[in-house]
Motif scaffolding. Structure first.
Motif, mmCIF file in Angstrom:
data_model
loop_
_atom_site.group_PDB
_atom_site.id
_atom_site.type_symbol
_atom_site.label_atom_id
_atom_site.label_comp_id
_atom_site.label_asym_id
_atom_site.label_seq_id
_atom_site.Cartn_x
_atom_site.Cartn_y
_atom_site.Cartn_z
ATOM 1 N N LYS A 143 -30.340 -90.019 47.592
ATOM 2 C CA LYS A 143 -31.101 -90.447 46.400
ATOM 3 C C LYS A 143 -31.529 -89.245 45.565
ATOM 4 O O LYS A 143 -31.909 -88.214 46.132
ATOM 5 N N THR A 163 -36.371 -87.190 58.016
ATOM 6 C CA THR A 163 -36.352 -85.750 58.288
ATOM 7 C C THR A 163 -37.465 -85.309 59.258
ATOM 8 O O THR A 163 -37.198 -84.601 60.227
ATOM 9 N N ARG A 168 -32.206 -91.981 58.959
ATOM 10 C CA ARG A 168 -31.959 -91.837 57.511
ATOM 11 C C ARG A 168 -32.519 -90.485 57.075
ATOM 12 O O ARG A 168 -33.722 -90.314 56.991
ATOM 13 N N SER A 205 -33.987 -84.860 52.985
ATOM 14 C CA SER A 205 -34.436 -83.512 52.616
ATOM 15 C C SER A 205 -34.012 -82.412 53.593
ATOM 16 O O SER A 205 -33.831 -81.270 53.177
ATOM 17 N N ARG A 229 -36.784 -83.096 47.346
ATOM 18 C CA ARG A 229 -36.368 -83.779 46.118
ATOM 19 C C ARG A 229 -37.309 -83.438 44.976
ATOM 20 O O ARG A 229 -38.493 -83.275 45.164
#
Ligand SMILES: *Cc1c(COP(=O)(O)O)cnc(C)c1O
Length: 225
Positions: free
Chosen positions: A26, A197, A212, A215, A221
């Motif tokens: 994303k 993360t 999932r 970073s 991000r």
């Protein structure tokens, strides 16, 4: 800074082989995502329907795209033609919409039920009562174009590892209860999507089947651009 290929391989080496790694791309541009794709990775996750649709269009078609964010019913149609797994079903209304849209596409779309396991009010997800209500409803029983494959949850964003572990253990228990009550005979209901993360090792220890991770691979991000 290390390349995304290097950070990806580092992350991959810490994930047990029986756990699926969803690389969360994303906000990241296609060129950066392609660096991970070139390493041979094919599973990516996005949390905005239109961003996902656009990336799907411009990127190689052998990518397995997962949707991991809060999904509005009016955005469902953008992703049902191709999405591999929707991690974030948090209402019967949303599931109905996915089923309807999948029917139009002549597909069966795999879905996870997202549970609220954190202390933070901002997170989405069902509780046990809502899940039971959904799973016993007439409309759910009549859905032919969705497949429930398991559960998903996000732990509280905290330094307190004991709390994170407790929340993931809770999700594992939810998984077991739902499986016993509603999916005892299903070969499909087997996934527990938990771990990001900062908490993926605890999640794996507590029985995660899918992590999932964004970073750790792509860096922090930047939402302001
Ligand atoms: C952004 C996001 C992730 C990845 O978070 P990182 O901390 O960057 O690994 C995982 N799951 C969901 C639902 C997300 O929105």
């Amino acid at each position: 800074m290390e390349s995304h290929a290097v950070t990806f391989k580092k992350v991959q080496s810490t994930i047990s082989e029986n756990v699926k790694l969803i690389v969360v791309s994303k906000t990241k541009p296609i060129a950066e995502i392609m660096e991970v794709y070139e390493c041979g990775h094919r599973i990516f996750g996005e949390n905005k329907a239109q961003e996902l649709q656009e990336k799907y269009e411009y990127m190689p078609k052998d990518i397995e795209w997962h949707f991991i964010g809060h999904l509005q019913t009016n955005k469902v149609k953008y992703i049902t033609p191709f999405v591999s797994l929707i991690h974030s079903i948090d209402s019967l209304r949303l599931l109905k919409e996915v089923n309807k849209s999948a029917k139009k596409e002549n597909r069966i779309v795999d879905c996870l039920l997202q549970f609220f396991i954190a202390e933070e009010e901002t997170k989405f997800g069902l509780d046990m009562d809502e899940a039971r209500e959904l799973l016993t409803s007439e409309s759910f029983k009549n859905m032919e174009n969705i497949q429930i494959c398991g559960v998903m949850g996000m732990a509280t964003y905290t330094e307190d590892k004991t709390q994170i572990r407790r929340e993931f253990a809770h999700l594992k228990n939810i998984f077991k209860e739902i499986k016993a009550e509603f999916f005892a005979d299903s070969d499909f209901f087997k996934e527990i999507s938990m771990g990001m993360t900062n908490d993926c090792q605890i999640a794996i220890e507590e029985g995660s089947t899918m992590v999932r991770i964004g970073s750790a691979i792509f860096g922090e991000r930047n939402y302001s651009k």
